[in-house]
Design an enzyme around this catalytic site. Sequence first.
Site, PDB file in Angstrom:
ATOM      1  N   GLY A  38      11.234 -15.171  -8.380  1.00  0.00           N
ATOM      2  CA  GLY A  38       9.906 -14.624  -8.153  1.00  0.00           C
ATOM      3  C   GLY A  38       9.811 -13.764  -6.919  1.00  0.00           C
ATOM      4  O   GLY A  38       8.740 -13.632  -6.320  1.00  0.00           O
ATOM      5  N   GLY A  74       0.614  -8.748  -3.459  1.00  0.00           N
ATOM      6  CA  GLY A  74      -0.536  -9.103  -4.274  1.00  0.00           C
ATOM      7  C   GLY A  74      -0.668 -10.592  -4.488  1.00  0.00           C
ATOM      8  O   GLY A  74       0.275 -11.370  -4.285  1.00  0.00           O
ATOM      9  N   HIS A  75      -1.851 -10.991  -4.896  1.00  0.00           N
ATOM     10  CA  HIS A  75      -2.141 -12.346  -5.335  1.00  0.00           C
ATOM     11  C   HIS A  75      -2.934 -12.254  -6.631  1.00  0.00           C
ATOM     12  O   HIS A  75      -3.250 -11.167  -7.119  1.00  0.00           O
ATOM     13  CB  HIS A  75      -2.910 -13.123  -4.269  1.00  0.00           C
ATOM     14  CG  HIS A  75      -2.051 -13.598  -3.135  1.00  0.00           C
ATOM     15  ND1 HIS A  75      -1.035 -14.515  -3.309  1.00  0.00           N
ATOM     16  CD2 HIS A  75      -2.052 -13.276  -1.815  1.00  0.00           C
ATOM     17  CE1 HIS A  75      -0.449 -14.741  -2.147  1.00  0.00           C
ATOM     18  NE2 HIS A  75      -1.035 -14.001  -1.226  1.00  0.00           N
ATOM     19  N   ASP A  99      -1.603 -15.612 -12.614  1.00  0.00           N
ATOM     20  CA  ASP A  99      -0.420 -16.414 -12.296  1.00  0.00           C
ATOM     21  C   ASP A  99      -0.015 -17.290 -13.479  1.00  0.00           C
ATOM     22  O   ASP A  99       1.161 -17.364 -13.853  1.00  0.00           O
ATOM     23  CB  ASP A  99      -0.689 -17.311 -11.086  1.00  0.00           C
ATOM     24  CG  ASP A  99      -0.752 -16.544  -9.779  1.00  0.00           C
ATOM     25  OD1 ASP A  99      -0.448 -15.339  -9.772  1.00  0.00           O
ATOM     26  OD2 ASP A  99      -1.113 -17.157  -8.755  1.00  0.00           O
TER      27      ASP A  99
END
Length: 361
Positions: free
Chosen positions: A93, A135-136, A167
């Site tokens: 990731g 980013g989130h 996510d």
Amino acid sequence: MRTIDGPQPLDGVRVVDLSLLIPGPWATSMLADLGADVVHVQPPGGDPLQDMMPGAYRVVGRGKKVVLLDLKSEEGRGRLLDLLRDCDVLVEGFRPGTLQRLGFAPDSIMAMFPRLIVCSLNGYGSEGTYRDRPGHDLNYLAASGLLSMSGEPSGRPYPGGGVPVADLAGSLFATQGILAALLLRQQTGAGSRLDVPLAAAALKLSEPRMAEYDERGGPAKAELMSRGAYDVFRCRDGSWLAVACMEDRFWRGLCRVLGREDWLEREEYSSYSGRCHHAERLNADLADEFARADRDVWVERCVAADLPVNAVLDFGEIGDDVHMRQWLDRVPNERGRSVRLPYALLVAERTTTTQEAGRTR
């Protein structure tokens, strides 16, 4: 049909997970649920999720072995290489380019281990203008269009969706892709690489609503989102009720439960499109009606009338719900809970045909 009581579907599949936080680890936790042997490689300080959200860390870490490695050191990279020798799936990731800088470029790894499946989860993909942006979840929802459809129909987008939708969507698509790659490897003998951008996962979730937007010629948010008798309403006791009476038959049943048969005579409410067009007024009237009694009273009446109406349960209430609690498990020696996979694999019982029976005589 019977449930699986022997080998699990992914028994013998070995997974090395280099990812942190939620998207990658939740995906590999589901692979572990299906029988895979998962090694979670974490930096010397551990996964930051352990301090940020310890409950979430417990859930995504279930069924895994944790190995602490400093991949910036020669020793750490050597130990990772040893893990990859017996590995079927590598999940990472990092931001695009990080694995290459650590000496583990996906193409190079797959050249060394041709049967390896490499799954990369990242924000915006390994190519393109946004590739290097941080980013989130909120950023990915914004980029995908999903955020624009959140909140009140006539109000601002709401950032608190309750769960990190992008996510978790990325986790699910990663799991789907890994299973497909394992099946492809059975057929070809070769590994493969897949890139799962979280923004693209959110965009895929947007697809049905986007199709409606296009079909209707790009309506304003309020027009696209407003739905009559499809909303959440506060009851007299302060609890909330979810009402989804979209079809005409459910609408008619709701009017009868509320004692508002007079609404059935209104031309503007006689069709679903009409109820959506007048949703603001209709839902305001419904709010007044539902405020007259407690939530459980309305649930009982609506269920008896076969209407799609539910209590809005919080996480505490779910554990007491006679139906939903069947998917919850208590974690031994912990105060928390985990959720089972929302499906069970049922194995068909083999039956002996007349022809087979004749051959065995």
